[in-house]
Design a protein around this motif. Structure first.
Motif, mmCIF file in Angstrom:
data_model
loop_
_atom_site.group_PDB
_atom_site.id
_atom_site.type_symbol
_atom_site.label_atom_id
_atom_site.label_comp_id
_atom_site.label_asym_id
_atom_site.label_seq_id
_atom_site.Cartn_x
_atom_site.Cartn_y
_atom_site.Cartn_z
ATOM 1 N N THR A 210 0.851 -1.174 0.000
ATOM 2 C CA THR A 210 0.000 0.000 0.000
ATOM 3 C C THR A 210 0.890 1.228 0.000
ATOM 4 O OG1 THR A 210 -1.829 1.161 1.091
ATOM 5 C CG2 THR A 210 -0.177 0.181 2.510
ATOM 6 N N ARG A 211 0.395 2.316 -0.572
ATOM 7 C CA ARG A 211 1.127 3.574 -0.562
ATOM 8 C C ARG A 211 0.574 4.527 0.478
ATOM 9 N NH1 ARG A 211 6.066 3.200 -2.798
ATOM 10 N NH2 ARG A 211 6.034 2.513 -4.955
ATOM 11 N N GLY A 212 -0.662 4.307 0.876
ATOM 12 C CA GLY A 212 -1.300 5.214 1.819
ATOM 13 C C GLY A 212 -1.297 4.648 3.226
ATOM 14 N N ALA A 213 -2.447 4.716 3.862
ATOM 15 C CA ALA A 213 -2.611 4.165 5.203
ATOM 16 C C ALA A 213 -4.059 3.742 5.359
ATOM 17 C CB ALA A 213 -2.250 5.207 6.265
ATOM 18 N N SER A 214 -4.281 2.737 6.196
ATOM 19 C CA SER A 214 -5.635 2.262 6.437
ATOM 20 C C SER A 214 -5.728 1.733 7.857
ATOM 21 C CB SER A 214 -6.020 1.162 5.428
ATOM 22 O OG SER A 214 -5.170 0.040 5.571
ATOM 23 N N CYS A 215 -6.942 1.537 8.301
ATOM 24 C CA CYS A 215 -7.183 0.998 9.632
ATOM 25 C C CYS A 215 -8.561 0.358 9.622
ATOM 26 C CB CYS A 215 -7.101 2.096 10.690
ATOM 27 S SG CYS A 215 -8.392 3.355 10.542
ATOM 28 N N PRO A 216 -8.905 -0.425 10.640
ATOM 29 C CA PRO A 216 -10.255 -0.992 10.700
ATOM 30 C C PRO A 216 -11.302 0.109 10.727
ATOM 31 C CG PRO A 216 -8.798 -2.075 12.265
ATOM 32 C CD PRO A 216 -8.058 -0.895 11.744
ATOM 33 N N ILE A 217 -12.369 -0.090 9.993
ATOM 34 C CA ILE A 217 -13.431 0.915 9.953
ATOM 35 C C ILE A 217 -14.217 0.934 11.249
ATOM 36 C CG2 ILE A 217 -15.571 1.565 8.783
ATOM 37 C CD1 ILE A 217 -14.382 0.542 6.215
ATOM 38 N N SER A 218 -14.361 -0.220 11.872
ATOM 39 C CA SER A 218 -15.136 -0.315 13.102
ATOM 40 C C SER A 218 -14.295 0.083 14.311
ATOM 41 C CB SER A 218 -15.662 -1.743 13.296
ATOM 42 O OG SER A 218 -16.245 -1.892 14.578
ATOM 43 N N ALA A 219 -14.879 0.900 15.200
ATOM 44 C CA ALA A 219 -14.210 1.282 16.439
ATOM 45 C C ALA A 219 -14.104 0.108 17.403
ATOM 46 C CB ALA A 219 -14.959 2.437 17.104
ATOM 47 N N GLU A 220 -14.806 -0.990 17.111
ATOM 48 C CA GLU A 220 -14.750 -2.168 17.963
ATOM 49 C C GLU A 220 -13.508 -3.012 17.684
ATOM 50 O OE1 GLU A 220 -16.976 -2.451 20.359
ATOM 51 O OE2 GLU A 220 -17.850 -0.590 19.581
#
Length: 321
Positions: A210-220
């Motif tokens: 990946t070139r960007g950044a990501s994380c889980p969409i759910s706060a759980e």
């Protein structure tokens, strides 16, 4: 997504490397290789091996948005995470979680390769991923891991020299840090969510795909940020960088080439792979350069990573391009 770091939570920011994350995200290169030009040498090298794999299942694990199922990217435990442990975690995924993740990936309906009872699909996916790992990753994983470990060492050095804010701002243009809050801008249209990291920490996972950044969409989900690792552009290069002639005249061509290449951290294994020489030969040269004060070293798990020292930087700069 906003992650709130409060007080001692700053001490709970940790880095981890995930083999299964790399394996899963690499399937994006199957779907759209043109978006990953840095990995074309690897795709060419593994083409015949990929033809013998369960391509129907593997291709079905990525949609047109280049999304993958969340359950195939469990939060890694640390920088020494083993693929076998992560496959065990995936094997223990509850049926409802597996089916819900696949439904989000394919809202129009699961493709034929992913249809059937959850137990059958789970084993089919595990078999396909295991075969993919053994055929296409095992021969190249030392090189991949070295780049990921070098990134972790670099980020740790940024924290010690400039603070956690500089480190976060350097992960990606999508990541910002302000007043103890880390914000990750996602490409989805989900509403802004905020999660505290108290008691669970925040895990930062470098990735080659990946070139960007990501994380889980759910706060759980456990607080995790996946970001593009540094050094991807040199990952599959085998020829050493040309050293300035004046530097080669002082140190010799091999040692000058190593010193020139170490503007970013790398292990002796990675340097040997790039130069296509033995690791023992590279280690001998690195010991000499380190004894002369031209290199520094730091341990990352079982690997020792080398980087030009301030003296090494001045010597390279003085010798010119």
């Amino acid at each position: 997504m906003e992650y709130v770091l409060d007080g001692m939570d700053l001490a709970d920011v940790r880095f981890a490397i995930s083999p299964i994350n790399e394996l899963t995200l690499s399937l994006r290169t199957w779907r759209d290789p043109g978006r990953y030009p840095d990995h074309l040498p690897w795709l060419r090298a593994t083409q015949s091996a990929r033809e013998s794999l369960d391509g129907d299942v593997l291709r079905a694990l990525v949609d047109d948005r280049l999304w993958t199922p969340d359950y195939l990217s469990p939060r890694p435990r640390g920088p020494l995470t083993r693929i076998d442990d992560e496959l065990d975690t995936i094997a223990a995924t509850p049926d409802d979680v597996l089916l819900a993740d696949l439904a989000r990936l394919h809202p129009e309906g699961r493709p034929p390769a992913l249809r059937g009872p959850a137990s059958v699909v789970r084993q089919r996916v595990l078999d396909a991923l295991t075969g993919y790992w053994e055929a296409c990753f095992v021969p190249h994983w030392p090189r991949m891991r070295a780049v990921l470990q070098a990134d972790v060492v670099h980020r740790g050095a940024l924290i010690s020299r400039h603070g956690v804010g500089r480190m976060f701002s350097g992960l990606s243009e999508r990541v910002t840090y302000d007043g103890g809050v880390v914000t990750v801008r996602l490409t989805s249209h989900a509403m802004l969510q905020r999660a505290a990291t108290t008691g669970v920490g925040l895990t930062l996972v470098p990735t080659l795909f990946t070139r960007g950044a990501s994380c889980p969409i759910s706060a759980e989900e456990p607080p995790t940020i996946m970001y593009g690792a540094r050094g991807i552009g040199t990952l599959w290069h085998t020829s050493p960088r040309d050293a300035p002639p004046a530097l080669a005249g002082i140190l010799g061509q091999v040692r000058a080439g190593l010193l020139t290449a170490l503007d970013e951290p790398a292990s002796s294994t990675e340097l040997a792979l790039r130069a296509e020489v033995s690791t023992s030969a590279v280690n001998q040269h690195l010991r000499v350069l380190r004894a002369a004060g031209l290199l520094t070293s730091a341990r990352s798990g079982r690997s020792v990573l080398y980087l030009r020292s301030e003296l090494g930087e001045r010597v390279v700069d003085a010798c010119g391009p």
